[in-house]
Design an enzyme around this catalytic site. Structure first.
Site, PDB file in Angstrom:
ATOM      1  N   SER A 157       0.836  -1.196   0.000  1.00  0.00           N
ATOM      2  CA  SER A 157       0.000   0.000   0.000  1.00  0.00           C
ATOM      3  C   SER A 157       0.879   1.257   0.000  1.00  0.00           C
ATOM      4  CB  SER A 157      -0.953  -0.042   1.201  1.00  0.00           C
ATOM      5  OG  SER A 157      -1.921   0.967   1.116  1.00  0.00           O
ATOM      6  N   ASP A 254      -9.362  -3.167  -6.115  1.00  0.00           N
ATOM      7  CA  ASP A 254      -8.503  -2.245  -5.369  1.00  0.00           C
ATOM      8  C   ASP A 254      -8.564  -0.866  -6.016  1.00  0.00           C
ATOM      9  OD1 ASP A 254      -6.140  -0.900  -4.243  1.00  0.00           O
ATOM     10  OD2 ASP A 254      -5.491  -2.901  -3.615  1.00  0.00           O
ATOM     11  N   HIS A 284      -8.407  -4.024  -1.604  1.00  0.00           N
ATOM     12  CA  HIS A 284      -7.180  -3.511  -0.993  1.00  0.00           C
ATOM     13  C   HIS A 284      -6.948  -4.159   0.375  1.00  0.00           C
ATOM     14  CE1 HIS A 284      -3.929  -0.621  -0.847  1.00  0.00           C
ATOM     15  NE2 HIS A 284      -4.227  -0.366   0.415  1.00  0.00           N
TER      16      HIS A 284
END
Length: 311
Positions: A157, A254, A284
């Site tokens: 991330s 995502d 995500h």
């Protein structure tokens, strides 16, 4: 019956439908930061220690959470790991489980950096901390039994975005040459905050509102403007030639799917070997939310294979 298979949840992740679309802002992110992550016992075959290395110029020292196979004596590869959290929260301990597994299964050192967070510490604080960590590992290579010619960088991330930015910074400073970048659903492009064409109905965990807050916390008023440095948002870099080979993994649900696929394409077009692994129906951070799901386990195995081949 006619639903696009690229917009449906993966069979292993169907419970993700019930995750509420919560977004993070100033108060909620501070609340999350106030919660202390619990560390994971690595067991007898992996040791863990906290080390401190010099920080960037005129900045505090940087600490690293270091995992190593017990009894490591000969120089071995290393992975510098950068945790996620949207640039506004998170800690190395959140990735203990997978970092321990990398150390155990691959016989490598994994060093997870504890970097400064926005909005208290805006750009370039986080990436400079990551660079200081990389430099510190190289300087202590003998002590830590690290093969300086086999250091990979990676993250998830926001940490994946920072790892990509670190690859640019290391390339340009030409002091230490990481050999690989492992990027899990990386946060690469602040300009995604201005997009209105994204289908986000099934996005989970990290929403467009959270993304705007995360990027604006790190970049301030510069977010999505013309003057953002590639060392802050790696997708801003025009020339990607000469970077280390990469592995990028992201799900179709995502928020970062499009920017990650595009970055992988641009790396390949620039002559940088890049393996892109797209997980249909994955949102995500799915592997953190459902770590025991078979697709999450397989996602980690693919990372481990890519690391092993690179190192």
């Amino acid at each position: 019956m006619n639903e696009d298979p690229m917009s449906t949840f993966h069979p292993d992740l169907k419970r993700g439908r019930f995750i509420p679309p919560v977004s993070y802002g100033r108060l909620s992110s501070r609340l999350v930061r106030s919660v202390k992550w619990r560390s994971t016992d690595p067991g007898p075959d992996v040791t863990v220690q906290e080390i401190v290395v010099p920080g960037p110029k005129d900045a505090p020292s940087v600490s690293l959470r270091v995992f190593q196979p017990t009894g490591l004596k000969a120089p071995a590869p290393a992975l510098l790991w950068i945790h996620g959290g949207g640039l506004i929260f998170g800690a190395p301990e959140q990735d203990d489980r997978t970092n321990i597994a990398f150390a155990r299964e691959l016989g490598i050192t994994v060093a997870a950096v504890r970097y400064r967070l926005g909005p208290d510490h805006p750009a370039p604080a986080a990436v400079e901390d990551a660079y200081a960590a990389l430099r510190g590992l190289a300087e202590r290579a003998d002590e830590l039994h690290i093969d300086i010619d086999r250091i990979a960088i990676g993250g998830a991330s926001a940490g994946g975005g920072l790892a990509a930015a670190l690859a640019l910074l290391a390339h340009d400073r030409a002091e230490i040459r990481p050999v690989f970048q492992l990027l899990l659903y990386p946060m690469l492009d602040d300009r995604t905050t201005t997009r209105t064409d994204l289908g986000t109905l099934k996005v989970r965990v990290w929403t467009p509102k959270s993304n705007r807050y995360g990027w604006s916390s790190y970049l301030g008023d510069a977010v999505a403007g013309p003057d953002v440095s590639p060392y802050s948002a790696a997708a801003r870099r025009e020339d990607l030639t000469g970077l280390p080979p990469a592995w990028i993994g992201v799900g179709t649900l995502d928020l970062f799917h499009d920017e990650d696929v595009e970055y992988a394409r641009r790396l390949s077009d620039s002559g940088v070997p890049c393996e892109l692994d797209v997980i249909p129906g994955a949102f995500h951070g799915f592997d953190l939310v459902f770590p025991k799901a078979e697709i999450s386990r397989e996602f980690w195995r693919r990372q481990a294979r890519a690391l092993k081949a690179a190192l």
